[in-house]
Write a protein that holds these residues in place. Structure first.
Motif, PDB file in Angstrom:
ATOM      1  N   VAL A  30      69.749 -18.837 -79.257  1.00  0.00           N
ATOM      2  CA  VAL A  30      69.568 -17.410 -79.509  1.00  0.00           C
ATOM      3  C   VAL A  30      68.374 -17.193 -80.440  1.00  0.00           C
ATOM      4  CG1 VAL A  30      71.299 -17.478 -81.369  1.00  0.00           C
ATOM      5  CG2 VAL A  30      70.679 -15.290 -80.352  1.00  0.00           C
ATOM      6  N   MET A  31      67.547 -16.223 -80.108  1.00  0.00           N
ATOM      7  CA  MET A  31      66.402 -15.860 -80.951  1.00  0.00           C
ATOM      8  C   MET A  31      66.812 -14.685 -81.831  1.00  0.00           C
ATOM      9  SD  MET A  31      63.301 -16.417 -81.850  1.00  0.00           S
ATOM     10  CE  MET A  31      62.105 -15.533 -82.862  1.00  0.00           C
ATOM     11  N   ILE A  32      66.692 -14.865 -83.137  1.00  0.00           N
ATOM     12  CA  ILE A  32      67.026 -13.811 -84.103  1.00  0.00           C
ATOM     13  C   ILE A  32      65.720 -13.248 -84.657  1.00  0.00           C
ATOM     14  CG2 ILE A  32      68.238 -13.246 -86.227  1.00  0.00           C
ATOM     15  CD1 ILE A  32      70.134 -14.143 -84.068  1.00  0.00           C
ATOM     16  N   PRO A  87      56.765 -16.455 -87.523  1.00  0.00           N
ATOM     17  CA  PRO A  87      56.626 -15.126 -88.126  1.00  0.00           C
ATOM     18  C   PRO A  87      57.477 -14.062 -87.427  1.00  0.00           C
ATOM     19  CG  PRO A  87      54.478 -16.172 -87.886  1.00  0.00           C
ATOM     20  CD  PRO A  87      55.455 -17.043 -87.166  1.00  0.00           C
ATOM     21  N   GLN A  88      57.866 -14.314 -86.173  1.00  0.00           N
ATOM     22  CA  GLN A  88      58.659 -13.336 -85.424  1.00  0.00           C
ATOM     23  C   GLN A  88      60.153 -13.410 -85.742  1.00  0.00           C
ATOM     24  OE1 GLN A  88      56.162 -15.283 -83.740  1.00  0.00           O
ATOM     25  NE2 GLN A  88      54.890 -13.510 -84.258  1.00  0.00           N
ATOM     26  N   GLY A  89      60.615 -14.556 -86.240  1.00  0.00           N
ATOM     27  CA  GLY A  89      62.029 -14.705 -86.527  1.00  0.00           C
ATOM     28  C   GLY A  89      62.437 -16.164 -86.521  1.00  0.00           C
ATOM     29  N   VAL A  90      63.693 -16.402 -86.180  1.00  0.00           N
ATOM     30  CA  VAL A  90      64.224 -17.762 -86.180  1.00  0.00           C
ATOM     31  C   VAL A  90      65.001 -17.998 -84.891  1.00  0.00           C
ATOM     32  CG1 VAL A  90      66.293 -17.067 -87.481  1.00  0.00           C
ATOM     33  CG2 VAL A  90      65.599 -19.453 -87.469  1.00  0.00           C
ATOM     34  N   GLU A  91      64.792 -19.181 -84.303  1.00  0.00           N
ATOM     35  CA  GLU A  91      65.554 -19.574 -83.120  1.00  0.00           C
ATOM     36  C   GLU A  91      66.684 -20.493 -83.554  1.00  0.00           C
ATOM     37  OE1 GLU A  91      63.910 -20.785 -78.924  1.00  0.00           O
ATOM     38  OE2 GLU A  91      64.219 -22.630 -80.093  1.00  0.00           O
ATOM     39  N   LEU A  92      67.897 -20.158 -83.120  1.00  0.00           N
ATOM     40  CA  LEU A  92      69.071 -20.920 -83.504  1.00  0.00           C
ATOM     41  C   LEU A  92      69.711 -21.558 -82.281  1.00  0.00           C
ATOM     42  CD1 LEU A  92      70.852 -18.308 -85.831  1.00  0.00           C
ATOM     43  CD2 LEU A  92      69.268 -20.124 -86.529  1.00  0.00           C
ATOM     44  N   LEU A  93      70.313 -22.722 -82.503  1.00  0.00           N
ATOM     45  CA  LEU A  93      71.225 -23.308 -81.532  1.00  0.00           C
ATOM     46  C   LEU A  93      72.628 -23.185 -82.125  1.00  0.00           C
ATOM     47  CD1 LEU A  93      69.363 -26.571 -80.460  1.00  0.00           C
ATOM     48  CD2 LEU A  93      69.624 -24.484 -79.125  1.00  0.00           C
ATOM     49  N   ASP A 128      87.486 -22.728 -83.849  1.00  0.00           N
ATOM     50  CA  ASP A 128      87.707 -23.810 -84.813  1.00  0.00           C
ATOM     51  C   ASP A 128      86.547 -23.873 -85.799  1.00  0.00           C
ATOM     52  OD1 ASP A 128      90.172 -24.734 -84.017  1.00  0.00           O
ATOM     53  OD2 ASP A 128      89.355 -26.113 -82.529  1.00  0.00           O
ATOM     54  N   GLU A 129      85.344 -23.793 -85.270  1.00  0.00           N
ATOM     55  CA  GLU A 129      84.163 -23.869 -86.125  1.00  0.00           C
ATOM     56  C   GLU A 129      82.949 -23.349 -85.369  1.00  0.00           C
ATOM     57  OE1 GLU A 129      83.861 -28.005 -87.133  1.00  0.00           O
ATOM     58  OE2 GLU A 129      82.908 -28.538 -85.246  1.00  0.00           O
ATOM     59  N   LEU A 130      81.895 -23.113 -86.112  1.00  0.00           N
ATOM     60  CA  LEU A 130      80.607 -22.704 -85.551  1.00  0.00           C
ATOM     61  C   LEU A 130      79.552 -23.610 -86.167  1.00  0.00           C
ATOM     62  CD1 LEU A 130      78.819 -20.584 -83.978  1.00  0.00           C
ATOM     63  CD2 LEU A 130      78.648 -19.368 -86.160  1.00  0.00           C
ATOM     64  N   GLU A 131      78.859 -24.370 -85.320  1.00  0.00           N
ATOM     65  CA  GLU A 131      77.807 -25.253 -85.812  1.00  0.00           C
ATOM     66  C   GLU A 131      76.457 -24.633 -85.493  1.00  0.00           C
ATOM     67  OE1 GLU A 131      78.536 -29.087 -84.170  1.00  0.00           O
ATOM     68  OE2 GLU A 131      80.392 -29.366 -85.300  1.00  0.00           O
ATOM     69  N   VAL A 132      75.584 -24.592 -86.493  1.00  0.00           N
ATOM     70  CA  VAL A 132      74.293 -23.903 -86.382  1.00  0.00           C
ATOM     71  C   VAL A 132      73.175 -24.896 -86.646  1.00  0.00           C
ATOM     72  CG1 VAL A 132      72.846 -22.037 -87.294  1.00  0.00           C
ATOM     73  CG2 VAL A 132      75.335 -21.719 -87.132  1.00  0.00           C
ATOM     74  N   VAL A 133      72.197 -24.919 -85.761  1.00  0.00           N
ATOM     75  CA  VAL A 133      70.986 -25.712 -85.939  1.00  0.00           C
ATOM     76  C   VAL A 133      69.796 -24.758 -85.892  1.00  0.00           C
ATOM     77  CG1 VAL A 133      69.475 -27.481 -84.935  1.00  0.00           C
ATOM     78  CG2 VAL A 133      71.956 -27.816 -84.945  1.00  0.00           C
ATOM     79  N   ILE A 134      68.906 -24.862 -86.885  1.00  0.00           N
ATOM     80  CA  ILE A 134      67.679 -24.063 -86.877  1.00  0.00           C
ATOM     81  C   ILE A 134      66.677 -24.780 -85.991  1.00  0.00           C
ATOM     82  CG2 ILE A 134      65.811 -23.105 -88.275  1.00  0.00           C
ATOM     83  CD1 ILE A 134      67.798 -23.093 -90.638  1.00  0.00           C
ATOM     84  N   SER A 135      66.422 -24.218 -84.818  1.00  0.00           N
ATOM     85  CA  SER A 135      65.548 -24.864 -83.836  1.00  0.00           C
ATOM     86  C   SER A 135      64.076 -24.604 -84.115  1.00  0.00           C
ATOM     87  CB  SER A 135      65.905 -24.374 -82.428  1.00  0.00           C
ATOM     88  OG  SER A 135      65.060 -24.946 -81.467  1.00  0.00           O
ATOM     89  N   ASN A 136      63.770 -23.386 -84.568  1.00  0.00           N
ATOM     90  CA  ASN A 136      62.362 -23.039 -84.812  1.00  0.00           C
ATOM     91  C   ASN A 136      62.297 -21.816 -85.712  1.00  0.00           C
ATOM     92  OD1 ASN A 136      59.495 -23.319 -84.356  1.00  0.00           O
ATOM     93  ND2 ASN A 136      59.617 -21.487 -83.105  1.00  0.00           N
ATOM     94  N   ILE A 137      61.318 -21.805 -86.609  1.00  0.00           N
ATOM     95  CA  ILE A 137      61.050 -20.646 -87.470  1.00  0.00           C
ATOM     96  C   ILE A 137      59.611 -20.214 -87.233  1.00  0.00           C
ATOM     97  CG2 ILE A 137      60.960 -19.762 -89.835  1.00  0.00           C
ATOM     98  CD1 ILE A 137      62.943 -21.889 -90.634  1.00  0.00           C
ATOM     99  N   ILE A 173      64.464 -15.043 -93.736  1.00  0.00           N
ATOM    100  CA  ILE A 173      65.159 -14.808 -92.476  1.00  0.00           C
ATOM    101  C   ILE A 173      66.414 -15.668 -92.375  1.00  0.00           C
ATOM    102  CG2 ILE A 173      63.612 -16.437 -91.297  1.00  0.00           C
ATOM    103  CD1 ILE A 173      65.393 -13.390 -89.723  1.00  0.00           C
ATOM    104  N   VAL A 174      66.357 -16.905 -92.848  1.00  0.00           N
ATOM    105  CA  VAL A 174      67.533 -17.781 -92.803  1.00  0.00           C
ATOM    106  C   VAL A 174      68.587 -17.306 -93.804  1.00  0.00           C
ATOM    107  CG1 VAL A 174      68.361 -20.142 -93.164  1.00  0.00           C
ATOM    108  CG2 VAL A 174      66.205 -19.742 -91.953  1.00  0.00           C
ATOM    109  N   GLN A 175      68.160 -16.849 -94.966  1.00  0.00           N
ATOM    110  CA  GLN A 175      69.105 -16.286 -95.931  1.00  0.00           C
ATOM    111  C   GLN A 175      69.844 -15.101 -95.321  1.00  0.00           C
ATOM    112  OE1 GLN A 175      67.672 -15.626 -99.985  1.00  0.00           O
ATOM    113  NE2 GLN A 175      66.009 -17.067 -99.638  1.00  0.00           N
ATOM    114  N   THR A 176      69.108 -14.270 -94.568  1.00  0.00           N
ATOM    115  CA  THR A 176      69.721 -13.093 -93.937  1.00  0.00           C
ATOM    116  C   THR A 176      70.712 -13.510 -92.854  1.00  0.00           C
ATOM    117  OG1 THR A 176      67.676 -11.854 -94.343  1.00  0.00           O
ATOM    118  CG2 THR A 176      69.241 -10.877 -92.827  1.00  0.00           C
TER     119      THR A 176
END
Length: 256
Positions: A234-236, A201-207, A190-199, A139-142
């Motif tokens: 955001v929940m992906i 089975p349903q997906g990944v939550e990002l900040l 300027d930039e986009l900073e991404v933090v993986i908040s939670n992974i 999911i993170v690769q995607t």
């Protein structure tokens, strides 16, 4: 065995040695770390109180305007009950444990290693360190592929001390810094900073920290006051790359 050899073993000379032999040093997040702990007896009989595996990383911390790296334990696992290893005896102990979902992915400056130790009463505790390459799950690769489709390139990945409002189990977060080189957000962000908040089975939550590019006098004033950034959760869900791309594009567009 002589008393002199016992003294030497107590300070680590001729004492038991430990070596973790991993089935693979490339492991996807949340997959199992598997291997065998090889214990080689020293010159004298010794009691091993504990064999432990400690998954370690480091993160950037700032105190009094000084930046430095601090080690952090992601998880620590006890492998065995106490036992005695005879002089020159060899023992092999299999192990397996799941890589925690908040383990950093080894991109950029983020490093992860496995430390194996023997707890020997009255002696220097020998240890062994093995680097591990932690791969992003599917999911993170995607998600990363969808960001590339939107024209973002990964500029930096680093573990940093977590601010109070983002701190969870561990004292740090892993931040991925992207910048737009093409696509709809070039010239707008300027930039986009991404933090993986939670992974899960349903997906990944990002900040997402969306850093807008200054436009005109009002834009420069906003940037000077650090008002040009939006922090968005955001929940992906698990989906194909095009659907994830559309979700990310919509969210980034809304806040850019």
């Amino acid at each position: 065995m002589s008393f002199f050899n016992k003294i030497l073993s107590s300070v680590g000379i001729g004492a038991a040695k430990v070596d973790a032999r991993l089935a693979s040093d490339r492991i996807a997040l949340m997959d199992e770390v598997k291997g065998i702990i090889h214990v080689q007896g020293g010159n004298v009989e010794q009691q091993i109180d504990e064999i432990y595996l400690s998954l370690q990383t480091s993160y950037l911390k700032e105190t009094d305007d000084k930046k430095y790296y601090q080690n952090a334990t992601i998880t620590k696992i006890k492998i065995n009950e106490p036992f005695v290893i005879m002089a020159n005896e060899v023992k092999e102990i299999p192990f397996a444990f799941q890589l925690p979902s908040d383990t950093p992915i080894t991109l950029g400056s983020s490093k992860v290693w496995l430390e194996t130790g023997l707890d020997i009463k009255g002696a220097v505790d020998p240890s062994d360190k093995d680097r591990i390459e932690v791969l992003p799950p599917a999911i993170v690769q995607t998600v990363f592929a969808a960001l590339r489709d939107l024209g973002f390139n990964l500029r930096k990945a680093e573990n940093e001390a977590a601010p109070y409002h983002l701190r969870k189990r561990l004292p740090f977060i892993q931040e991925f810094e992207f910048y737009p080189t093409a696509g709809p957000f070039r010239g707008k962000l300027d930039e986009l900073e991404v933090v993986i908040s939670n992974i899960s089975p349903q997906g990944v939550e990002l900040l997402l920290e969306i850093d807008r590019r200054a436009r005109g006098l009002g834009g420069f004033l906003s940037e000077a006051l650090e008002m040009d950034e939006s922090l968005v959760k955001v929940m992906i869900p698990n989906a194909d790359q095009q659907a994830i791309r559309r979700t990310l594009e919509d969210v980034i567009q809304r806040y850019s």
